[in-house]
Design a protein around this motif. Structure first.
Motif, mmCIF file in Angstrom:
data_model
loop_
_atom_site.group_PDB
_atom_site.id
_atom_site.type_symbol
_atom_site.label_atom_id
_atom_site.label_comp_id
_atom_site.label_asym_id
_atom_site.label_seq_id
_atom_site.Cartn_x
_atom_site.Cartn_y
_atom_site.Cartn_z
ATOM 1 N N ALA A 255 0.838 -1.205 0.000
ATOM 2 C CA ALA A 255 0.000 0.000 0.000
ATOM 3 C C ALA A 255 0.870 1.251 0.000
ATOM 4 O O ALA A 255 0.572 2.237 -0.695
ATOM 5 C CB ALA A 255 -0.913 -0.008 1.220
ATOM 6 N N THR A 256 1.963 1.223 0.774
ATOM 7 C CA THR A 256 2.878 2.375 0.821
ATOM 8 C C THR A 256 3.546 2.581 -0.531
ATOM 9 O O THR A 256 3.748 3.718 -0.978
ATOM 10 C CB THR A 256 3.931 2.162 1.919
ATOM 11 O OG1 THR A 256 3.283 1.981 3.178
ATOM 12 C CG2 THR A 256 4.879 3.349 2.010
ATOM 13 N N ALA A 257 3.877 1.487 -1.199
ATOM 14 C CA ALA A 257 4.479 1.600 -2.531
ATOM 15 C C ALA A 257 3.505 2.258 -3.506
ATOM 16 O O ALA A 257 3.896 3.098 -4.334
ATOM 17 C CB ALA A 257 4.889 0.210 -3.038
ATOM 18 N N ALA A 258 2.232 1.892 -3.422
ATOM 19 C CA ALA A 258 1.210 2.524 -4.277
ATOM 20 C C ALA A 258 1.087 4.010 -3.946
ATOM 21 O O ALA A 258 0.941 4.847 -4.846
ATOM 22 C CB ALA A 258 -0.122 1.820 -4.084
ATOM 23 N N LYS A 259 1.191 4.349 -2.669
ATOM 24 C CA LYS A 259 1.116 5.760 -2.258
ATOM 25 C C LYS A 259 2.258 6.557 -2.884
ATOM 26 O O LYS A 259 2.028 7.631 -3.465
ATOM 27 C CB LYS A 259 1.177 5.827 -0.735
ATOM 28 C CG LYS A 259 1.385 7.239 -0.191
ATOM 29 C CD LYS A 259 1.552 7.222 1.329
ATOM 30 C CE LYS A 259 1.929 8.614 1.850
ATOM 31 N NZ LYS A 259 2.085 8.639 3.320
ATOM 32 N N GLN A 260 3.479 6.054 -2.755
ATOM 33 C CA GLN A 260 4.621 6.783 -3.286
ATOM 34 C C GLN A 260 4.541 6.923 -4.808
ATOM 35 O O GLN A 260 4.913 7.955 -5.372
ATOM 36 C CB GLN A 260 5.916 6.059 -2.883
ATOM 37 C CG GLN A 260 6.177 6.014 -1.384
ATOM 38 C CD GLN A 260 6.216 7.405 -0.764
ATOM 39 O OE1 GLN A 260 6.653 8.383 -1.364
ATOM 40 N NE2 GLN A 260 5.742 7.489 0.488
ATOM 41 N N TRP A 261 4.060 5.877 -5.446
ATOM 42 C CA TRP A 261 3.906 5.943 -6.912
ATOM 43 C C TRP A 261 2.922 7.036 -7.309
ATOM 44 O O TRP A 261 3.162 7.802 -8.240
ATOM 45 C CB TRP A 261 3.440 4.569 -7.400
ATOM 46 C CG TRP A 261 3.416 4.414 -8.897
ATOM 47 C CD1 TRP A 261 4.439 4.029 -9.702
ATOM 48 C CD2 TRP A 261 2.300 4.648 -9.756
ATOM 49 N NE1 TRP A 261 4.057 3.987 -11.005
ATOM 50 C CE2 TRP A 261 2.719 4.379 -11.083
ATOM 51 C CE3 TRP A 261 0.982 5.059 -9.556
ATOM 52 C CZ2 TRP A 261 1.894 4.500 -12.178
ATOM 53 C CZ3 TRP A 261 0.146 5.190 -10.657
ATOM 54 C CH2 TRP A 261 0.594 4.914 -11.953
#
Length: 578
Positions: A255-261
């Motif tokens: 989820a954090t990776a999707a946020k940063q993207w």
């Protein structure tokens, strides 16, 4: 005039006009709900007015202006000698008497009286006229005569009511209230990850399409100057396969990776990025079990039993036992999902528009950012009917269940006679308000389907418009007492017409004194009221205004209430010019 219909002809030994018969009482009749009038009168024959060798034929006819509309049952009286001669002819020469079934032999040495009763169907659009009885004698060849008298007058005032022209349609006008326009939404991206990794690789599976769809949804909010992002929560979904705690951490990292993207691609400010939270949700074995059931897999019950038994514990306890089933390789290969969901929920506020100028300016540019109340306000600012209709259609595009828009658009379409379109608009809604049911009933009225309209309106008589409209239909169907009870309390021309139809002349007069309607039809009703009160000056004053309408000028000639004035020069002048 009426004299043109039946003239008096005296031939042979009758050198003066004969009073051959009389009728009493001469009543004014009102058609009932079956369009019938019932004549109940007495026909009197003066002493010795029927020569001994003659037959008297009295033929009642329903007439309007110069036309015979309905022929009624005749009354036939034969003097004794005439009756004997007729019998002799029948025996000697096979003579057929076409009036034999009506004939009655009488001795006219003294005055005779006979009851005459008949039920006459009045044509649907019959506005007024009279039943005229004409009498003729025949037999001796020398004493032929002809006479006519009025037998009854037909008053059909209720035909002045045209329901589809008078319906009260509900115009729904909600109050314009400015309120925050907060929008909530959610979505998901189904992504593939390298096992035990959380970085987003757009080359795997359908990842690029899924992430770009998420980007498009959120980008429409972040980049729109009329929208303010309030919150964005992103959750990774934990797999059922593997240790529960490990999967939950892995899911949050995804989820954090999707946020940063998203932050990078949307060029979000520090403030906007701070609104994003991340977390994880356990996906559990529910999707796996659902896929097994859908497939009808043979060991579904065994998996169900394990999940039910360890429902209170985390996935590890159930997984431990499922992995030890003989069917585990099948479950792993066939039913464990390859994709991992990333879910997101968001809220944002759309800018509100408070002034009329702002509403009009923004409507032409961005109707999509209006709420229903703002768009309804725009309709009130449109002066042209078709512009209003265009805005109502826009509202229904964005808010398909807007009852106000559907009702008002249907009303405008009905006023243009576009009945099918009006019905289509209403039928697109799932629920109907009382106002809309009244509009739906109006559609049936426009189609002359009064029965279906009445069925709807009968359930809404507590609503003023529905009650009034139901009264109009009852009047059109000549259920006049019921119409009067429904419309009592209204003060308009239609209500006065109904009052006159049931003999409430004083009530009709009071209504029209307070009524501001000055149309020819209203003046015609005032003329009828004046005629019934014997006020000839008021009658001609109001009739003079009414005859500007050609239809009413022609109708006045046959109106039962005007018959006592029909021979006056002023009446003839008013009604006989084209």
């Amino acid at each position: 005039m009426w004299g043109a219909v039946f003239s008096v002809i005296l031939v042979g030994c009758a050198s003066q006009r004969m009073n051959m018969f009389s009728v009493s009482p001469v009543e004014t009749l009102v058609p009932d709900s079956d369009s019938r009038v019932r004549v109940d009168a007495t026909i009197s024959i003066p002493e010795k007015s029927l020569p001994k060798r003659s037959r008297l034929i009295v033929r009642p006819r329903l007439v309007q202006a110069d036309s015979v509309v309905v022929e009624c049952t005749p009354m036939v009286l034969d003097a004794p000698i005439y009756a004997k001669k007729t019998k002799r002819r029948e025996k000697l020469s096979n003579y057929v008497d076409s009036l034999a079934e009506y004939a009655k032999t009488v001795n006219n040495k003294r005055e005779l009286s006979f009851p005459y009763r008949a039920s006459i169907i009045v044509p649907e659009h019959f506005d007024g006229g009279r039943i005229v009885a004409s009498a003729s004698t025949s037999g001796c060849g020398q004493c032929n005569a002809f006479d006519t008298v009025d037998m009854a007058y037909i008053a059909n005032i209720s035909t002045l009511i045209k329901p589809h022209e008078s319906l009260q349609l509900n115009w729904m006008a909600p109050e314009f209230v400015i309120r925050p326009k907060i929008v909530k939404g959610k979505g998901e991206a189904r992504l593939q990850f390298v096992i035990n990794h959380y970085d987003i690789n757009l080359t795997l599976g359908n990842n690029r399409h899924e992430m770009e769809a998420m980007l498009a949804t959120l980008g429409n909010i972040v980049s729109d100057s009329l929208k303010t992002l309030n919150s964005l929560d992103i959750y990774g979904m934990a797999s059922a396969d593997g240790p529960y705690d490990f999967n939950m951490i892995l899911a949050k990292n995804r989820a954090t990776a999707a946020k940063q993207w998203l932050i990078s691609r949307l060029h979000m400010s520090t403030g906007q990025a701070a609104l994003i939270t991340t977390g994880s949700h356990p996906e559990g074995w529910g999707p796996v079990l659902a896929a097994m059931r859908a497939d009808g897999y043979r060991d579904t019950l065994a998996v169900t039993a394990i999940l039910d038994r360890y429902d209170a514990e985390n996935d590890d306890a159930a997984e431990y036992r499922i992995r030890r089933l003989a069917c585990w390789p099948d479950i792993r290969d066939k039913y464990l999902q390859k994709d991992r969901k990333v879910e997101y929920e968001y809220t944002y506020t759309i800018r509100s528009f408070t002034t009329d100028d702002e509403l009009l300016a923004m409507y032409d540019k961005r109707p999509d950012v209006f709420n229903e109340e703002e768009l309804l306000r725009v309709t009130t600012l449109m002066k042209d009917t078709h512009e209003k209709m265009r805005v109502y259609r826009t509202i229904l595009h964005y808010f398909p269940q807007s009852q106000t828009s559907a009702n008002n658009l249907a009303v405008l379409l009905l006023r243009e006679g576009r009945t099918d379109e009006a019905e289509s608009v209403l039928d697109s809604l799932e629920e109907f308000s009382p106002e809309m049911l009244n509009t739906k009933a109006a559609i049936y009225v426009y189609r002359n389907d009064y029965e279906r309209a009445i069925e709807l309106l009968e359930t809404r008589t507590e609503q003023p418009e529905a009650r009034y409209n139901l009264g109009l239909l009852m009047a059109a169907m000549r259920k006049l007492d019921r119409a009067y009870e429904l419309m009592k309390g209204y003060e308009d021309t239609n209500t006065a017409i109904v009052a006159l139809s049931v003999g409430r002349n004083d009530a009709a007069a009071r209504i029209m004194v307070r009524c501001d309607d000055r149309t020819p039809r209203a003046e015609y009703v005032r003329a009828i009221i004046a005629a019934r009160s014997g006020d000839s000056d008021a009658l001609f004053q109001h009739l003079g205004s009414a005859v500007a309408d050609v239809f009413l000028r022609r109708r006045a000639v046959t109106e039962a209430d005007f018959i006592p004035y029909a021979s006056l020069a002023e009446f003839i002048e008013l009604t006989n010019h084209e």
